[in-house]
Design an enzyme around this catalytic site. Structure first.
Site, PDB file in Angstrom:
ATOM      1  N   LYS A 176       0.837  -1.193   0.000  1.00  0.00           N
ATOM      2  CA  LYS A 176       0.000   0.000   0.000  1.00  0.00           C
ATOM      3  C   LYS A 176       0.875   1.248   0.000  1.00  0.00           C
ATOM      4  CE  LYS A 176      -1.921  -1.484   3.685  1.00  0.00           C
ATOM      5  NZ  LYS A 176      -2.754  -1.701   4.895  1.00  0.00           N
ATOM      6  N   THR A 211      -7.612   2.741   8.315  1.00  0.00           N
ATOM      7  CA  THR A 211      -7.633   2.523   6.864  1.00  0.00           C
ATOM      8  C   THR A 211      -7.069   1.155   6.492  1.00  0.00           C
ATOM      9  OG1 THR A 211      -5.544   3.756   6.738  1.00  0.00           O
ATOM     10  CG2 THR A 211      -7.561   4.953   6.192  1.00  0.00           C
ATOM     11  N   CYS A 213      -6.930  -1.588   8.374  1.00  0.00           N
ATOM     12  CA  CYS A 213      -7.888  -2.617   8.806  1.00  0.00           C
ATOM     13  C   CYS A 213      -9.042  -2.713   7.820  1.00  0.00           C
ATOM     14  CB  CYS A 213      -8.431  -2.290  10.187  1.00  0.00           C
ATOM     15  SG  CYS A 213      -7.197  -2.096  11.479  1.00  0.00           S
TER      16      CYS A 213
END
Length: 265
Positions: A176, A211, A213
């Protein structure tokens, strides 16, 4: 009536409701999946930070997983805050007994407010006991830096990090890119052969609690429904971007995202 899909979250409780099992269960529900849980810790926290943590015993964490799966077999499982090496090992032993269940690892290490949620000695346990069993791992850049022991600053670095984590036996690695300094951010999925990239704009907001999770929970829910990992990756990315954009403006610190997101599919 068709039997509902089931997803399990093994994670800590966020008393403020923005992250942890609360975020996971709300996201599972919103994506049409029945959620079960095994708590690894309970916290006293709000949007301004974590003020206290009580960690469960490894034996009780294992009991929760075993008892739930015995009666409510999950189609996918995700892990979040695991706290210490003993809990990681206990979770790994339970997962070993259910090898056919797709496992998503969100390697939660530090809360949004800065509180450490994974002890240093637990990092090696995560690499040893859980990564080889994972269908997907979803680190953000600071988490990946801890796992690799080096800085990640570019898209090339992200791809090299994905290759490194893949070597531990993970089937798919999602990197990410929300912590990159660029105006345009890139999330990357690696399946051992191909990279899949999603580029999106940076959203300037303080409402980003949970975010990671929420993203991994959405991904887990899609996998539980039998959706392929690339499609699940795209759905989870769209879900979290929309959840950040439409955050409910709660709290005076790092506020939660919007778990009521309605996607058109």
């Amino acid at each position: 009536m068709k039997k509902p899909y089931i997803a399990m979250t093994i994670a800590g409780s966020d008393s403020g409701g923005g992250a942890g099992i609360q975020a996971d269960l709300k996201t599972f529900h919103q994506r049409g999946v029945y959620g079960t849980s095994a708590l690894t810790a309970i916290t006293a926290q709000n949007t301004r930070g974590v003020h206290g943590v009580q960690v469960m015993t490894p034996e009780f964490v294992a009991d929760q997983i075993r008892i739930v799966l015995d009666d409510l077999p999950a189609d996918a499982i995700k892990t979040g805050m695991l706290a210490n090496a003993s809990i990681i090992q206990a979770v790994g032993e339970q997962i070993r007994a259910h090898r056919t269940i797709k496992l998503v690892i969100d390697p939660v290490m530090v809360a949004k407010g800065g509180a450490k949620l994974l002890h240093d000695e637990a990092v090696q346990a995560l690499l040893t006991h859980l990564l080889p069993k994972a269908y997907v791992i979803t680190p953000n850049l600071p988490e990946a830096e801890v796992l690799l022991g080096k800085r990640i600053q570019t898209l090339i670095d992200m791809k090299e990090a994905a290759k490194y984590l893949y070597e531990y036996g993970v089937a798919h690695v999602v990197m990410k890119g929300g912590h990159m300094i660029d105006e345009r951010l890139t999330d990357v999925l690696f399946d051992g052969q191909h990279f899949y990239e999603i580029e999106h704009e940076r959203i300037i907001t303080r409402h980003t609690h949970g975010t990671g999770c929420t993203f991994s929970a959405c991904l887990t829910a899609e996998l539980a429904k039998g959706i392929d990992v690339v499609t699940a990756f795209h759905t989870a990315q769209q879900f979290i971007v929309t959840a950040i954009k439409t955050a409910p403006n709660l709290g005076s610190g790092h506020g939660p995202t919007n778990h009521w997101v309605q996607l058109p599919f």
